[in-house]
Design an enzyme around this catalytic site. Sequence first.
Site, PDB file in Angstrom:
ATOM      1  N   CYS A  38       0.833  -1.206   0.000  1.00 55.70           N
ATOM      2  CA  CYS A  38       0.000   0.000   0.000  1.00 55.70           C
ATOM      3  C   CYS A  38       0.869   1.258   0.000  1.00 55.70           C
ATOM      4  O   CYS A  38       1.941   1.290   0.606  1.00 55.70           O
ATOM      5  CB  CYS A  38      -0.903  -0.018   1.235  1.00 55.70           C
ATOM      6  SG  CYS A  38      -1.947   1.436   1.420  1.00 55.70           S
ATOM      7  N   SER A  40       0.382   3.827   1.650  1.00 56.60           N
ATOM      8  CA  SER A  40       0.541   4.316   3.024  1.00 56.60           C
ATOM      9  C   SER A  40       1.862   3.826   3.615  1.00 56.60           C
ATOM     10  O   SER A  40       2.559   4.571   4.310  1.00 56.60           O
ATOM     11  CB  SER A  40      -0.628   3.843   3.894  1.00 56.60           C
ATOM     12  OG  SER A  40      -1.843   4.353   3.411  1.00 56.60           O
ATOM     13  N   HIS A  43       4.736   5.909   2.325  1.00 57.79           N
ATOM     14  CA  HIS A  43       4.924   7.198   3.000  1.00 57.79           C
ATOM     15  C   HIS A  43       5.879   7.065   4.189  1.00 57.79           C
ATOM     16  O   HIS A  43       6.695   7.943   4.447  1.00 57.79           O
ATOM     17  CB  HIS A  43       3.581   7.753   3.481  1.00 57.79           C
ATOM     18  CG  HIS A  43       2.706   8.257   2.377  1.00 57.79           C
ATOM     19  ND1 HIS A  43       3.151   9.136   1.416  1.00 57.79           N
ATOM     20  CD2 HIS A  43       1.400   8.018   2.069  1.00 57.79           C
ATOM     21  CE1 HIS A  43       2.175   9.413   0.572  1.00 57.79           C
ATOM     22  NE2 HIS A  43       1.103   8.742   0.959  1.00 57.79           N
ATOM     23  N   CYS A 162      -7.274  -3.040   3.681  1.00 55.49           N
ATOM     24  CA  CYS A 162      -7.029  -1.595   3.571  1.00 55.49           C
ATOM     25  C   CYS A 162      -7.620  -1.029   2.288  1.00 55.49           C
ATOM     26  O   CYS A 162      -8.541  -0.228   2.335  1.00 55.49           O
ATOM     27  CB  CYS A 162      -5.535  -1.281   3.651  1.00 55.49           C
ATOM     28  SG  CYS A 162      -5.184   0.497   3.502  1.00 55.49           S
TER      29      CYS A 162
END
Length: 360
Positions: A38, A40, A43, A162
């Site tokens: 993902c 995320s 990041h 997710c």
Amino acid sequence: MKAAVLFEAKTPLRIEDVTVDKPQAHEVLIRTVACGVCRSDLHFVDGAYPHPLPGIPGHEAAGVVEAVGEEVRTVKVGDHVVTCLSAFCGHCEFCVTGHMSLCIDPGVKRAKGAKPRLMLGDQPIAQMLNLSAYAEMMLVHEHACVAIDPEMPLDRAAILGCAVTTGAGAIFNTAKVVPGETVCVVGCGGVGLAAVNAARIAGAGKVIAVDPVAEKRALAMKLGATHAIDSTSGTAADEVVELSRGGVHHAIEAVGRSQSAATAVKVLRRGGTATILGMMPLGESVGLSALELLADKKVQGALMGRNHFPVDIPRLVDFYQRGLLDLDTIIADRMPLERINDAFDELRRGDTTRSVITFG
């Protein structure tokens, strides 16, 4: 166990032998079968969002329960489960008012001073997003996983934790799309494609997908979009407004950039709502002009699709098994843990939808 450890932001993850503790009260030990890759996680890997290190990323996983601690009531050994980063306590104000995805009660983690769940030699390893799923085993709070139908393929089930929970949740839980309403999805990665698919399930009248990559726009059409527009076009927002005869009822931003958030606002009709899902760079904001406020337009967030995952995920499994939710199209690639850095490189290029790490 083998795990992909991030020692320093902006450096490749390293495959290491990590020790996982035995489950304590309310904890569940899960053998990881698959974990989605993902943005995320990217990041944290790239340092855009801070997190204690060293740590093990990964938060979109499915596996099989290997052991349970005392007082565990929700799952048992042998259950097939999907994990979710929004672990909930069940008794705080957020939980008892139905906002489980907002729970931040420390009780779902081990108390400070307690033995860490994860160790590398004598060094504690931070558990990232309550899961740390890029590992052969996960030790989590029982309210970070939910049992599913064992007939469900676990490599597909992983992305429910997710991408699909967020994208579909934005449609079902946050926007509450009514049949016949118009929806624009800005960004057609895993989350955006899940939103497109969910909008079709919800009965949206028009579903307009906006993305710069032609292949992703084609996938969006396969998953239920009625129209697809190249976001690099200088008239993309105007095209959405024209197609929807004055703007859409709901715009879903699934990228995490201020420009895409601005597009989501621009395509709204009077009274329309933009739901921002992407993790934008820290310090950036999304707003409405005075005229947009007078037109009753709204902007809202939706952390993890405002999920009630113990209920939502089994329903999403049912949608897949009935042929309504097309997870196979969303998954672009499957690869072993040793290729985790390749998977992140694909994400950085922006030309993939969802890669899944599979374990033997």
